[in-house]
Write an enzyme that holds these catalytic residues in place. Structure first.
Site, PDB file in Angstrom:
ATOM      1  N   LYS A 125       2.619  -3.931   6.213  1.00 39.24           N
ATOM      2  CA  LYS A 125       2.745  -3.919   4.896  1.00 39.24           C
ATOM      3  C   LYS A 125       4.359  -3.599   4.798  1.00 39.24           C
ATOM      4  O   LYS A 125       4.977  -4.349   3.962  1.00 39.24           O
ATOM      5  CB  LYS A 125       2.072  -2.491   4.261  1.00 39.24           C
ATOM      6  N   SER A 158       0.799  -1.154   0.050  1.00 38.54           N
ATOM      7  CA  SER A 158       0.117   0.026  -0.047  1.00 38.54           C
ATOM      8  C   SER A 158       0.804   1.127   0.107  1.00 38.54           C
ATOM      9  O   SER A 158       2.047   1.449   0.533  1.00 38.54           O
ATOM     10  CB  SER A 158      -0.640   0.190   1.342  1.00 38.54           C
ATOM     11  N   TYR A 177      -1.233  -1.046  10.808  1.00 37.50           N
ATOM     12  CA  TYR A 177      -1.716  -1.335   9.406  1.00 37.50           C
ATOM     13  C   TYR A 177      -0.715  -1.311   8.502  1.00 37.50           C
ATOM     14  O   TYR A 177      -0.103  -2.350   7.699  1.00 37.50           O
ATOM     15  CB  TYR A 177      -2.988  -0.928   8.919  1.00 37.50           C
TER      16      TYR A 177
END
Ligand code: NAD
Ligand code: UD1
Length: 330
Positions: free
Chosen positions: A154, A126, A150
């Site tokens: 990644k 992302s 989050y």
């Protein structure tokens, strides 16, 4: 070369569209999903549209044995790993669930691949790994630094697959850094249907357009942008998933680890997106400007030139089409 692709998390928004694009390009698809954030019908629609049945295994992508048997039983040759929890705000409140689920699904999937002897891996990363970028458009070699759990999952998985590729040259691994996917397949039959309250802007605008919510809350109009609202790189979901097909096919000639931005390369503000939906629907979308959302940034726009030149992939759909297709899918 035609691949048989295991898509973990393949029943979700991006996964179901990816299945469509892979089958259209002549590949086979197998899905493992535990349906924490999806319903199985998205894939029945893909089967209906393509005329190809997709094996769907209701299971957890943290289960190495399950994944190994799926790879062996279905003759899987490559994996696109999407299974993850993805709500930024929730990740701040429940970091253990996010680190647990996202890191464990990635590691288990890679272990199962190694056990089964397959080495082509594409990872859903992302643009959130760039944190608050120093400048836009952002190239892949810009500094990274995610600002929430989050995003950190990644970033950590990117490190894991980079190190894995360095350890054994049979691995061919690609991280795709998505900017903001919006819209739906042009049939209107596969849609983005988040369970619960949407966090992202386009699903929120759609809920207002369909009368489920009264108005869009615009998170700040005092950002250093042209109209004061946040600017993002919204990319049509079909362009994004075609980027996966290009990245997968490129693994045949790739060595080791690569990372690509998947974005349109153009910034669109919150108010511009609302106006885009107004044009697509012929409706007025009520909105109210409220305070900034914690953790937000002013602007995030991709430099997609590496994917354009190396993968031979380019976006072909504009924001007006994304707004029409998002509305059509409602
Ligand atoms: P989504 O929630 O619709 O899809 C994720 C899927 O993974 C869901 O179907 C969910 O049920 C499944 N899943 C989660 N944990 C699982 C587990 N342990 N075992 C099996 N399945 C599991 O989200 P999406 O928007 O389709 O995102 C797909 C991927 O792309 C995710 O990795 C996400 O982090 C990443 N991504 C999404 C965006 C975006 O804006 N949508 C942006 C950047 C990156
Ligand atoms: C979010 C995630 C990011 C992820 C990206 C793509 C956060 C903080 N970040 O980013 O990690 O990579 O999605 O999935 O959630 N907005 C409103 N009102 C709303 C919703 C959004 O004004 O109800 C604004 C936001 O302030 C932002 C823009 O719309 O300026 C886009 O927001 P959103 O769709 O949540 O995406 P990102 O903030 O880019």
């Amino acid at each position: 070369m035609s691949e048989t692709v295991l898509v973990t998390g393949g029943a979700g928004y991006i996964g179901s569209h990816t299945a469509m694009a892979l089958i259209t390009a002549g590949h086979k698809v197998v899905v493992v999903d535990n349906f924490v954030n999806a319903k199985p019908d998205a894939l029945s629609v893909v089967a209906e549209l393509t005329g190809v049945e997709i094996p769907i295994i209701d299971g957890d992508a943290r289960d190495v044995e399950l994944l190994t048997s799926v790879i062996e039983d279905h003759g899987v040759t490559a994996v696109i790993h999407m299974a993850a929890l993805k709500a930024v705000g929730e990740s701040v409140e429940m970091p253990l669930e996010y680190y647990g689920n996202n890191l464990e699904t990635a590691i288990a999937t890679l272990q199962a691949m190694r056990d089964a002897g397959i080495y082509k891996f594409v990872f859903s990363s992302s643009a959130t790994v760039y944190g608050d970028p120093e400048s836009c458009p952002i190239p892949e070699d810009a500094s990274i630094g995610a600002t929430n759990p989050y995003g950190m999952t990644k970033e950590m998985i990117e490190v894991i697959i980079r190190d894995l590729a360095a350890s054994d040259d049979r691995w061919k691994v690609t991280a795709l850094r998505y900017f903001n996917p919006v819209g739906a397949h042009e049939s209107g039959k596969i849609s983005e249907a988040p369970l619960g309250k949407p966090n992202n802007l386009m699903p929120m605008i759609m809920e207002v357009a369909t009368g489920k919510r009264e108005k869009v809350m615009v998170f700040g109009d005092d950002w250093p942008t042209a109209d004061g609202t946040g600017v993002r790189d919204y990319i049509h979901i079909m362009d994004l998933v075609e980027g996966h097909v290009a990245a997968l096919e490129h693994l045949d000639v790739q060595e080791g680890y690569e990372v690509y931005n998947l974005g349109q390369g153009e910034g669109v503000s919150v108010l511009e997106l609302i106006r885009g939906v107004e044009e697509a629907t012929g409706m007025q979308i009520p909105y109210e400007v409220t305070g900034r959302r914690a953790g937000d940034i002013a602007e995030c726009v991709a430099d997609p030139s590496k994917a354009n030149s190396v993968l031979g992939w380019k976006t072909t759909r504009d924001i007006a089409q994304a707004c029409r297709d998002a509305w059509n899918s409602q």
